[in-house]
Design an enzyme around this catalytic site. Sequence first.
Site, mmCIF file in Angstrom:
data_model
loop_
_atom_site.group_PDB
_atom_site.id
_atom_site.type_symbol
_atom_site.label_atom_id
_atom_site.label_comp_id
_atom_site.label_asym_id
_atom_site.label_seq_id
_atom_site.Cartn_x
_atom_site.Cartn_y
_atom_site.Cartn_z
ATOM 1 N N PRO A 1 0.860 -1.202 -0.066
ATOM 2 C CA PRO A 1 0.060 -0.055 -0.072
ATOM 3 C C PRO A 1 0.762 1.280 0.055
ATOM 4 C CG PRO A 1 -0.167 -1.274 1.945
ATOM 5 C CD PRO A 1 0.662 -1.982 1.295
ATOM 6 N N ALA B 1 1.939 4.474 3.304
ATOM 7 C CA ALA B 1 1.627 3.663 4.479
ATOM 8 C C ALA B 1 2.495 3.475 5.252
ATOM 9 C CB ALA B 1 0.888 2.369 4.149
ATOM 10 N N GLY B 2 4.099 3.893 4.823
ATOM 11 C CA GLY B 2 4.987 3.756 5.751
ATOM 12 C C GLY B 2 5.825 2.285 5.383
ATOM 13 N N LEU B 3 5.394 1.507 4.509
ATOM 14 C CA LEU B 3 5.834 0.162 4.188
ATOM 15 C C LEU B 3 6.671 0.067 3.034
ATOM 16 C CD1 LEU B 3 2.210 -1.649 4.812
ATOM 17 C CD2 LEU B 3 4.144 -1.058 6.531
ATOM 18 N N SER C 1 7.735 3.126 -2.150
ATOM 19 C CA SER C 1 8.348 3.835 -3.267
ATOM 20 C C SER C 1 10.086 2.991 -3.152
ATOM 21 C CB SER C 1 8.471 5.305 -2.884
ATOM 22 O OG SER C 1 8.993 5.407 -1.410
ATOM 23 N N ALA D 1 10.621 -0.013 -2.708
ATOM 24 C CA ALA D 1 10.611 -1.304 -3.400
ATOM 25 C C ALA D 1 10.345 -1.161 -4.898
ATOM 26 C CB ALA D 1 9.308 -2.068 -2.714
ATOM 27 N N ASP E 1 15.498 1.963 3.870
ATOM 28 C CA ASP E 1 14.130 1.542 3.239
ATOM 29 C C ASP E 1 14.788 0.509 1.925
ATOM 30 O OD1 ASP E 1 12.812 3.024 5.060
ATOM 31 O OD2 ASP E 1 11.697 3.703 3.538
#
Length: 318
Positions: free
Chosen positions: A94, A97-99, A102, A104, A145
């Site tokens: 998503p 959402a902080g996951l 961008s 990835a 990240d």
Amino acid sequence: MKAIGDAPGKIILLGEHFVVKGIPAIAFSINLRANAEVKVLNSGRHNGKPKVYTDLYGRVEKCLSRGKIHPYCTVLKLIGLAKGVMARIRSRIPPCAGLGSSSATSLALAGAACYARMGRIDKELVLKAALEADKYFHGKPSGIDTITSLVGGFILFRGINDYEKLNSGSTELRFIVVDTGLPKKTSKAVMKVLSLYNRRKRIMSKVYEAARELIDEAVHAIKRRDYASLGELMLVNQGLLNTIGVSFPEAESIIATAVNSGALGAKITGAGLGGSVIILAEEEKINRVVEAVRSRFSIKSYYVVKTDPRGLTVKARD
Ligand code: MEV
């Protein structure tokens, strides 16, 4: 030549923001992934601008004001594909959402582009291109990240050239991710925190040292599989995030509800000021915690995600 890259989203378990000033942080890759398919077009006939499509925004150049270059096109350019290339990006992570959506997507794109152009992976070049895109999305990224998505697994991150995989034996760990639906803006949050640091250096340096100690203790807790301690450290970390100004009222209420219904720990993840809350709960308590949160808050969505040891994968495509 055609290639496909596939990269995971990430969760920062502990240490976001502090990591921007060199304090170690802990993150892990999750079982939600993004992929990018890249096709190098035969030169001559197709020598125009890159065409990059995403499942979310359509053709990316169209969502920017005139003259700006989309970071995905910058990725392709850095890989040496400024022209005559087509890419399609799909993601199950998503966005906002902080996951790590961008990072990835940029990494999957960089990996696939590199393979499509060279027939092999030049890891340094792929990392450089993906990090460049991250600067656009994040302002002043630490690189956590992108590195977590590249390497996969549980990462103790000190810097782009200084990280290690934690042998946690915890690939089975599951977290509840509550997407509040309040969009976070990473670059704004990072700038806010750095500005507070610069205005209140004496106090903040102590808060940052506390964050360092916390990571030390968390590494031991993870190695011992002491999840009660890990949960407690998540709550302490949340207190520090509140101190540096990136928590928000909805997150505080969700965290209190989760803990009151039996969770071991909870905190915001990623930049904050919106985005997601992560919750650690024992397997048998996950449903109860989810129900308590869902019945009290009009959240956008929730996911129960697993740690996943796989990082970036790239292969040729017929
Ligand atoms: C963003 O996912 C994590 C931050 O620490 C920024 C960064 O490390 O690049 C807030």
